[in-house]
Design an enzyme around this catalytic site. Structure first.
Site, PDB file in Angstrom:
ATOM      1  N   ASN A   8       0.879  -1.173   0.000  1.00 45.76           N
ATOM      2  CA  ASN A   8       0.000   0.000   0.000  1.00 45.76           C
ATOM      3  C   ASN A   8       0.915   1.221   0.000  1.00 45.76           C
ATOM      4  O   ASN A   8       1.452   1.601   1.036  1.00 45.76           O
ATOM      5  CB  ASN A   8      -0.875  -0.040   1.260  1.00 45.76           C
ATOM      6  CG  ASN A   8      -1.833   1.136   1.334  1.00 45.76           C
ATOM      7  OD1 ASN A   8      -1.866   1.991   0.456  1.00 45.76           O
ATOM      8  ND2 ASN A   8      -2.620   1.182   2.402  1.00 45.76           N
ATOM      9  N   ARG A  92      -2.694  -2.125  -3.301  1.00 47.82           N
ATOM     10  CA  ARG A  92      -3.847  -1.247  -3.181  1.00 47.82           C
ATOM     11  C   ARG A  92      -3.681  -0.141  -4.227  1.00 47.82           C
ATOM     12  O   ARG A  92      -2.658   0.559  -4.243  1.00 47.82           O
ATOM     13  CB  ARG A  92      -3.876  -0.633  -1.799  1.00 47.82           C
ATOM     14  CG  ARG A  92      -5.033   0.288  -1.633  1.00 47.82           C
ATOM     15  CD  ARG A  92      -5.013   0.924  -0.283  1.00 47.82           C
ATOM     16  NE  ARG A  92      -6.321   1.488  -0.021  1.00 47.82           N
ATOM     17  CZ  ARG A  92      -6.719   1.835   1.170  1.00 47.82           C
ATOM     18  NH1 ARG A  92      -5.954   1.653   2.212  1.00 47.82           N
ATOM     19  NH2 ARG A  92      -7.910   2.350   1.329  1.00 47.82           N
ATOM     20  N   HIS A 180     -12.735   3.692  -0.268  1.00 46.18           N
ATOM     21  CA  HIS A 180     -12.695   2.751   0.869  1.00 46.18           C
ATOM     22  C   HIS A 180     -13.379   1.433   0.512  1.00 46.18           C
ATOM     23  O   HIS A 180     -13.875   0.721   1.388  1.00 46.18           O
ATOM     24  CB  HIS A 180     -13.375   3.346   2.131  1.00 46.18           C
ATOM     25  CG  HIS A 180     -12.623   4.483   2.744  1.00 46.18           C
ATOM     26  ND1 HIS A 180     -13.246   5.640   3.185  1.00 46.18           N
ATOM     27  CD2 HIS A 180     -11.302   4.649   2.992  1.00 46.18           C
ATOM     28  CE1 HIS A 180     -12.334   6.460   3.673  1.00 46.18           C
ATOM     29  NE2 HIS A 180     -11.146   5.893   3.569  1.00 46.18           N
ATOM     30  N   ARG A 240      -9.215  16.592   5.526  1.00 42.90           N
ATOM     31  CA  ARG A 240     -10.053  16.930   4.356  1.00 42.90           C
ATOM     32  C   ARG A 240     -11.426  17.405   4.832  1.00 42.90           C
ATOM     33  O   ARG A 240     -11.937  16.879   5.819  1.00 42.90           O
ATOM     34  CB  ARG A 240     -10.218  15.694   3.461  1.00 42.90           C
ATOM     35  CG  ARG A 240      -8.950  15.267   2.763  1.00 42.90           C
ATOM     36  CD  ARG A 240      -9.088  13.914   2.079  1.00 42.90           C
ATOM     37  NE  ARG A 240      -8.418  12.864   2.821  1.00 42.90           N
ATOM     38  CZ  ARG A 240      -8.603  11.563   2.644  1.00 42.90           C
ATOM     39  NH1 ARG A 240      -9.448  11.136   1.726  1.00 42.90           N
ATOM     40  NH2 ARG A 240      -7.958  10.683   3.364  1.00 42.90           N
ATOM     41  N   GLU A 378      -8.305  -4.345   5.247  1.00 43.52           N
ATOM     42  CA  GLU A 378      -8.175  -4.145   3.800  1.00 43.52           C
ATOM     43  C   GLU A 378      -7.029  -4.990   3.231  1.00 43.52           C
ATOM     44  O   GLU A 378      -7.116  -5.482   2.112  1.00 43.52           O
ATOM     45  CB  GLU A 378      -7.918  -2.659   3.520  1.00 43.52           C
ATOM     46  CG  GLU A 378      -9.148  -1.805   3.787  1.00 43.52           C
ATOM     47  CD  GLU A 378      -8.815  -0.395   4.233  1.00 43.52           C
ATOM     48  OE1 GLU A 378      -8.220  -0.239   5.327  1.00 43.52           O
ATOM     49  OE2 GLU A 378      -9.137   0.545   3.508  1.00 43.52           O
TER      50      GLU A 378
END
Ligand code: AMP
Length: 404
Positions: A8, A92, A180, A240, A378
């Protein structure tokens, strides 16, 4: 021992995990690590399955100037010191664009296609692709698989996938993708083992971490998400803003004289909990702070989760379960209690004792809607996809010598 490496890669760090392939295709996590501080203070850290430290070493800045250099050092450490020689690598990749609705085995053609989506995710996609390219160059026959954050949401209907803008832009790829997806896919796969009845029905999953979003699942499929074209939309996040009137962006440009890259940096790095509190982007620090602005930031976070839950419940035309996951969702009993408070109008009622224990089921038995805490994974999802594609499209000789 056959292993799968999961990678990732972000702008300043490369995270990796190694899974061994056990009998009947079961996967067992062997280690996790990361090279962070790329281009500033590079450091390789790794720990084994029991949390024991396997590596913690600093590198000179010039030795780890970019993501490929970080991947090279992490790869050499795995190969030369731990004798780990993975039979495949799963990556990813944030953006699969409009077409990829599932993971894909990587070749040069796939890399070229994924390059086209750099403009859709300029801060993430180039870093995701960098280790793919360097492994393709160094180990051309080592199977690699790209797993996308967008793929799980490709089941959205046209009405959920569009913005009200001229069609040409949608055709170019300006769509409500949602992100996600690997986390939501993991929850959708895990929920049938936890609550088989509700897993078939209408579920809202709240992925509350440094990035935060919510997903509406109907029978385990994504029908709506709070994120859209980019991972900026929806809930407020660590840095964010979440949903923002586009007029604010116009104001920043016309009144504050900000360039496109200034605005981009501002929206990705200076807003959200950090911008609103002026204290921190980290929920633990906000919860510990006595500052009134930290309290406002938490109030705003909780309030927006409540509003978005209402929106997703409308998309689902009802609600049968609510699931918390990711760093804040899995660990903060305080935030969960406050979010459940916002859901009271839906007939949700919290069991404070179970909530404070981070139990799997945290609602009372009389609650009209059960509320679960399900840790996400994940990386395991990526490893499972990689193994599945390896089995379905076997290479003639997956373990290859490095090209020098
Ligand atoms: P993630 O991106 O999923 O790793 O989540 C990171 C976020 O989870 C950060 O805002 C952390 O402050 C938050 N977090 C992790 N543990 C806790 C905790 N025990 N209480 C509150 N927030 C937490």
């Amino acid at each position: 021992m056959d292993t799968i490496l999961v990678v990732n890669a972000g702008s300043s760090s490369v995270k990796f995990q190694v899974f061994s392939i056990e009998g009947e295709g079961r996967l067992r996590r062997q280690l996790k690590g990361q090279m962070d501080g790329i281009g500033s203070r590079p450091r390789l850290r790794a720990s084994g399955a029991n949390g024991d430290t396997l590596a913690d070493r600093a590198y000179p800045i010039e030795a780890v100037a970019d993501v490929p250099a970080a991947m090279e050092i992490a790869g050499s450490w795995l190969r030369d010191e731990l004798r780990i020689d993975p039979i495949a690598v799963g990556h990813r990749v944030v953006h699969g664009g409009p077409d990829y609705d599932r993971p894909v085995r990587i070749d040069h053609g796939v890399v070229a296609r994924l390059e086209r989506f750099v403009s859709l995710a300029p801060l993430h996609q180039p870093h995701n692709l960098a280790p793919i390219r360097s492994i393709l160059a160094g180990f051309p026959t080592l199977p690699q698989v790209a797993c996308f954050d967008t793929a799980f949401h490709r089941t959205h209907s046209a009405v959920a996938d569009h913005y009200a803008i001229p069609h040409q832009l949608h055709a170019e790829g300006v769509r409500r993708y949602g992100f996600h997806g690997l986390s939501y896919e993991y929850i959708a796969k895990t929920l049938p083992h936890i609550a088989p009845d509700v897993a078939k029905r209408r579920v809202i999953v709240a992925h509350l971490g440094s990035g935060a979003s919510m997903c509406a699942l109907k029978a385990g499929q994504s029908v709506e998400s709070t994120m859209g074209f980019t991972a900026l939309d929806g809930l407020p996040m660590g840095t964010r803003p979440g949903q923002l009137d586009p007029g604010v962006v116009l104001y920043l440009i016309s009144e504050k004289g900000m360039s496109a890259s200034n605005v981009q940096n501002f929206l990705y790095r200076d807003c959200g909990l950090k911008g609103l509190s002026g204290v921190s982007n980290d929920m633990r620090e906000l919860e510990a702070s006595a500052d009134a602005r930290a309290k406002l930031a938490i109030d705003y976070f909780v309030y927006r989760i409540g509003l978005n839950a209402g929106m997703l419940a409308a998309a689902l035309q009802g609600l049968d379960a609510f699931v918390f996951t990711a760093g804040i969702g899995e660990n903060s009993a305080t935030i969960r209690a406050r979010v459940v408070g916002q859901l009271g109008w839906l007939g949700v009622s919290l069991d404070p004792a179970e909530n404070s224990r981070n139990s799997q089921l945290i609602s009372r038995s009389e609650s009209l809607i059960p509320v679960y805490v399900v840790p996400t994974d994940e990386e395991l999802m990526i490893a499972q996809h990689t193994l599945a594609l390896l089995v379905n499209t076997p290479s003639t000789n997956p373990r290859q010598e490095r090209v020098s």
